[in-house]
Write an enzyme that holds these catalytic residues in place. Structure first.
Site, PDB file in Angstrom:
ATOM      1  N   THR A  16     -31.376 124.144 124.848  1.00 50.55           N
ATOM      2  CA  THR A  16     -30.903 124.424 126.197  1.00 50.55           C
ATOM      3  C   THR A  16     -32.023 124.573 127.220  1.00 50.55           C
ATOM      4  OG1 THR A  16     -30.948 126.837 125.942  1.00 50.55           O
ATOM      5  CG2 THR A  16     -28.944 125.701 125.225  1.00 50.55           C
ATOM      6  N   ASP A  17     -31.613 124.528 128.479  1.00 50.89           N
ATOM      7  CA  ASP A  17     -32.522 124.838 129.582  1.00 50.89           C
ATOM      8  C   ASP A  17     -32.490 126.352 129.837  1.00 50.89           C
ATOM      9  OD1 ASP A  17     -30.142 125.370 130.982  1.00 50.89           O
ATOM     10  OD2 ASP A  17     -30.242 123.514 132.145  1.00 50.89           O
ATOM     11  N   ALA A  18     -33.168 126.806 130.871  1.00 48.26           N
ATOM     12  CA  ALA A  18     -33.247 128.243 131.164  1.00 48.26           C
ATOM     13  C   ALA A  18     -31.883 128.852 131.473  1.00 48.26           C
ATOM     14  CB  ALA A  18     -34.206 128.485 132.330  1.00 48.26           C
ATOM     15  N   GLY A  19     -30.924 128.030 131.882  1.00 46.08           N
ATOM     16  CA  GLY A  19     -29.580 128.522 132.190  1.00 46.08           C
ATOM     17  C   GLY A  19     -28.642 128.526 130.996  1.00 46.08           C
TER      18      GLY A  19
END
Length: 158
Positions: A16-19
């Site tokens: 995943t990304d930071a979100g």
């Protein structure tokens, strides 16, 4: 094995990304795992195709439509179906779906896969016997028949 093949996956932090949303490239990794495990389920893992049949399945084309984001810790299913198999190509459709009934997540991808290493050639008889030949979405579980072992002009090129 009956088609479609179903592979459970989970969205990990590394996906995943930071979100907490799965990266777009992660879907391709999951789809590749689904493709690999579907071969293993029909007793044709990649190493056997290479060692016994001198054949590799090379991805020629991928189309992906992202439907809804997969999020950190989601449980998903990668569903792999054979759309068409014959000559030197296999067209697969894969859906990444939520584990709950009717839950749509992720992506839908279509793969065009060529046999025979670096140049298109007919699939080994072992592969042709284990994957559906028609356009039934791979739901019948029937082995290929008919012209599945012959290469037609233009197979896996257009």
């Amino acid at each position: 094995m009956s088609w479609p093949h179903r592979l459970p996956v989970r969205v990990y932090f590394e996906d995943t990304d930071a979100g907490g949303i799965a990266y777009h490239a992660t879907y391709l990794r999951w789809a590749e795992r689904g493709r690999t495990e579907s071969l293993r389920a029909i007793n044709l893992p990649h190493q056997l195709l290479i060692a016994r049949y001198s054949s590799m399945l090379v991805v020629r084309r991928v189309e992906v439509e992202y439907v809804a984001p997969a999020r950190l810790d989601d449980s998903l299913i990668v569903e792999t179906r054979v759309l068409r198999s014959g000559g030197a190509s296999v067209d697969l459709a894969q859906d990444v779906i939520g584990e709950g009934a009717g839950s749509r997540r992720g992506s839908r991808s279509v793969w065009s896969v060529c046999g025979g290493g670096y140049a298109p050639r007919a699939h080994s008889g072992a592969l042709a016997r284990r994957v559906p030949a028609g356009r039934d979405g791979g739901r019948s579980g029937e082995g290929a028949g008919g012209d599945a072992g012959r290469v037609g002009k233009g197979d896996c090129r257009g």
